[in-house]
Motif scaffolding. Structure first.
Motif, short mmCIF file in Angstrom:
data_model
loop_
_atom_site.label_atom_id
_atom_site.label_comp_id
_atom_site.label_asym_id
_atom_site.label_seq_id
_atom_site.Cartn_x
_atom_site.Cartn_y
_atom_site.Cartn_z
N PRO A 187 0.83 -1.21 0.00
CA PRO A 187 0.00 0.00 0.00
C PRO A 187 0.87 1.26 0.00
N LEU A 188 0.50 2.25 -0.79
CA LEU A 188 1.24 3.50 -0.87
C LEU A 188 0.31 4.66 -0.52
N GLN A 189 0.80 5.57 0.28
CA GLN A 189 -0.01 6.70 0.73
C GLN A 189 -0.19 7.73 -0.38
N ALA A 190 0.91 8.05 -1.08
CA ALA A 190 0.85 9.05 -2.15
C ALA A 190 2.17 9.05 -2.90
N PHE A 191 2.14 9.57 -4.12
CA PHE A 191 3.35 9.79 -4.91
C PHE A 191 3.38 11.26 -5.31
N VAL A 192 4.52 11.91 -5.06
CA VAL A 192 4.69 13.32 -5.42
C VAL A 192 5.98 13.46 -6.21
N GLU A 193 5.89 14.07 -7.38
CA GLU A 193 7.06 14.24 -8.25
C GLU A 193 7.37 15.73 -8.43
N SER A 336 -4.33 13.79 -8.26
CA SER A 336 -5.21 13.63 -7.12
C SER A 336 -5.61 15.00 -6.56
N ARG A 337 -6.91 15.23 -6.40
CA ARG A 337 -7.35 16.49 -5.81
C ARG A 337 -6.85 16.62 -4.39
N GLY A 338 -6.80 15.50 -3.69
CA GLY A 338 -6.31 15.54 -2.32
C GLY A 338 -4.86 15.95 -2.24
N VAL A 339 -4.01 15.39 -3.12
CA VAL A 339 -2.59 15.75 -3.11
C VAL A 339 -2.41 17.20 -3.57
N GLN A 340 -3.19 17.64 -4.54
CA GLN A 340 -3.14 19.05 -4.95
C GLN A 340 -3.43 19.97 -3.77
N ASP A 341 -4.46 19.64 -3.01
CA ASP A 341 -4.84 20.48 -1.87
C ASP A 341 -3.73 20.50 -0.81
N VAL A 342 -3.13 19.34 -0.56
CA VAL A 342 -2.06 19.27 0.43
C VAL A 342 -0.85 20.08 -0.03
N GLY A 344 -0.81 22.59 -2.13
CA GLY A 344 -1.16 24.00 -2.09
C GLY A 344 -1.10 24.55 -0.68
N ALA A 345 -1.61 23.80 0.28
CA ALA A 345 -1.57 24.23 1.68
C ALA A 345 -0.13 24.32 2.17
N ALA A 346 0.71 23.37 1.74
CA ALA A 346 2.12 23.40 2.14
C ALA A 346 2.81 24.65 1.59
N ALA A 347 2.54 24.98 0.34
CA ALA A 347 3.13 26.17 -0.26
C ALA A 347 2.65 27.43 0.45
N ASP A 348 1.36 27.47 0.77
CA ASP A 348 0.82 28.63 1.48
C ASP A 348 1.50 28.82 2.83
N ARG A 411 3.09 16.88 5.46
CA ARG A 411 1.63 16.91 5.61
C ARG A 411 1.00 15.58 5.20
N LEU A 412 1.50 14.98 4.13
CA LEU A 412 0.97 13.68 3.71
C LEU A 412 1.30 12.60 4.72
N ASP A 413 2.44 12.71 5.37
CA ASP A 413 2.84 11.72 6.38
C ASP A 413 1.89 11.75 7.56
N GLY A 414 1.37 12.92 7.89
CA GLY A 414 0.52 13.04 9.06
C GLY A 414 -0.91 12.60 8.87
N GLY A 415 -1.31 12.37 7.62
CA GLY A 415 -2.70 11.98 7.37
C GLY A 415 -2.96 10.53 7.73
N ASP A 416 -4.13 10.29 8.32
CA ASP A 416 -4.50 8.92 8.68
C ASP A 416 -5.14 8.18 7.53
N THR A 417 -5.63 8.90 6.54
CA THR A 417 -6.26 8.27 5.37
C THR A 417 -5.52 8.73 4.11
N ARG A 418 -5.65 7.92 3.07
CA ARG A 418 -5.04 8.31 1.78
C ARG A 418 -5.76 9.54 1.25
N PRO A 419 -5.02 10.45 0.61
CA PRO A 419 -5.70 11.56 -0.08
C PRO A 419 -6.64 11.04 -1.14
N GLN A 420 -7.69 11.81 -1.40
CA GLN A 420 -8.63 11.40 -2.44
C GLN A 420 -7.96 11.47 -3.80
N HIS A 421 -8.37 10.59 -4.71
CA HIS A 421 -7.82 10.58 -6.07
C HIS A 421 -8.38 11.75 -6.87
#
Length: 421
Positions: A187-193, A336-342, A344-348, A411-421
């Motif tokens: 299982p993978l939580q997210a991929f960010v490139e 993923s909309r969830g990864v986009q949101d994360v 964006g929040a990190a950049a903010d 931020r992705l590490d702290g989430g208990d659920t996978r971000p939405q696709h």
């Protein structure tokens, strides 16, 4: 980030780009380091050592990907994955893909030095052979990890008649085991490139970051124009069935298709070949190669019908027949909309302005999207140049990208659920 850490990050990134660029084919223009080449082979130990120096446990998987692991507190938790590629196109530059690998390594180094261990494993991957190659297939390592590399793909041959499967064997990899990639089966939580934009938008708008909304789909074709071979000196202009003129009309039709796209869309003729080599024969068989790209799946899905009909109609007026061979490199893939949101929040949080942006180039992220929620972070490219020696991104921009990547991974590490696709 402390000033001393910023300076060290800047220096490591600058040195990394410079050192990795020394691994190139000196007989080719630019910084050529194509997959399976000797220059690429030599560069891979450097990359693995760079990962080890950052505190990562490193192994080469069966698909040829170099994988560095930063252990988390809970090995059973879905892992985070980041990375890109270090191969180049022939005559390419020093930043495409490289930024994503070196930036990921430095992100892992910063996380390891931060005093707080991640909950999840972090995997940093240098994917094998992302760029299109003499076998006409891109994203070899990520494609294999996603189990999307087929036996038919391995039978593809280059201009010498050497198969892709044989190229793998000669490179020390077993073609029968390419999909045996355990890290991609867990299982993978997210991929960010992290990647350079390869276009001018961020630079033109004076923005340090872009957060990718979707990655373009690509449809490629070969159009074969069949006319009549006649004497170029004795056949009147009105009596000719000139395949080259029909192909020229086809080139214009391809351009018109791209210019008419309602949203992000481009169309390119990449090559035109005439079967005849004689200077005094009207061309009778001409092949035109092209591709169409868009992040609009509706528009892209209709391109075969629209463009095929237009080119056929133009050729018919010239008495020339035309046939098509179409192939799909990849479909449109939304981030993923969830990864986009994360992201964006990190950049903010870092005070970094950003914009949502589509990717007109394909990436390893396309295939990773089948394994995990996927996102991409872009940094500016000078003058939008890429796949050429003039390709350039400043060390300052790369460092900003690496910092944004760190904040996103945290931020992705702290989430208990996978971000939405």
């Amino acid at each position: 980030m402390l000033q001393s850490h910023q300076s060290e990050l800047h220096d490591r990134l600058d040195t990394g780009v410079t050192e990795l660029s020394t691994f190139r084919d000196h007989e080719r223009p630019g910084w050529s380091r194509e997959v399976f080449s000797e220059a690429y082979r030599a560069s891979r130990e450097w990359t693995a050592n760079r990962m080890r120096a950052a505190g990562l446990e490193v192994h080469l998987d069966a698909a040829g990907n170099i994988v560095g692991r930063l252990a988390g507190l809970d090995p059973s938790a879905p892992a985070l994955v980041t990375g890109s590629h270090t191969d180049t196109v022939d005559g390419g530059g020093r930043f495409d893909g490289v930024v994503g690998v070196l930036g990921a390594i430095e992100a892992a180094r910063l996380l390891a030095a931060g005093g707080r261990q991640l909950r999840r494993d972090l995997l940093v991957v240098d994917f094998l052979g992302e760029e299109s190659n003499v076998f006409g297939l891109s994203c070899l390592g990520s494609r294999a990890a996603a189990q999307e590399l087929t036996p038919a793909d391995l039978d593809r041959c280059d201009y010498r008649g050497v198969s892709l499967g044989r190229a793998y064997t000669d490179f020390g990899l077993d073609p029968a085991k390419l999909s045996d990639v355990p890290w991609a089966r867990r299982p993978l939580q997210a991929f960010v490139e992290l990647h350079i934009e390869q276009g001018p938008t961020l630079e033109q708008r004076g923005l340090p970051l872009g957060i990718v909304t979707a990655i373009t789909g690509i449809e490629r074709f070969i159009a074969s124009f069949a006319g009549s071979a006649d004497h170029a000196g004795t056949t009147s202009m009105e009596d000719r069935r000139d395949a080259m003129i029909a192909a020229a009309e086809g080139v214009l039709a391809v351009r018109a298709e791209g210019c008419g796209a309602p949203t992000h869309g481009v169309a390119t003729t990449t090559r035109v070949d005439s079967e005849s080599r004689s200077p005094n024969v009207v061309p009778s068989l001409v092949r035109m190669y092209g591709e169409v790209r868009s992040v609009d799946p509706g528009w892209l899905s209709g391109v075969q019908g629209r463009l095929g009909a237009e080119i056929t109609a133009r050729a018919a007026k010239l008495g020339v027949d035309v046939g098509f061979e179409w192939s799909s490199d990849n479909a449109v893939v939304e981030a993923s909309r969830g990864v986009q949101d994360v992201a964006g929040a990190a950049a903010d949080t870092l005070g970094l302005p950003w914009m949502p942006i589509p990717s007109g180039a394909t990436h390893d992220a396309v295939h990773m999207a089948s394994l995990a929620p996927m996102g991409m972070i872009f940094i500016p490219s000078k003058n939008g140049k890429s796949h050429c020696p003039e390709e350039w991104s400043s060390t300052e921009d790369i460092a900003v990208g690496a910092q944004a990547l760190v904040a996103t991974l945290q931020r992705l590490d702290g989430g208990d659920t996978r971000p939405q696709h």
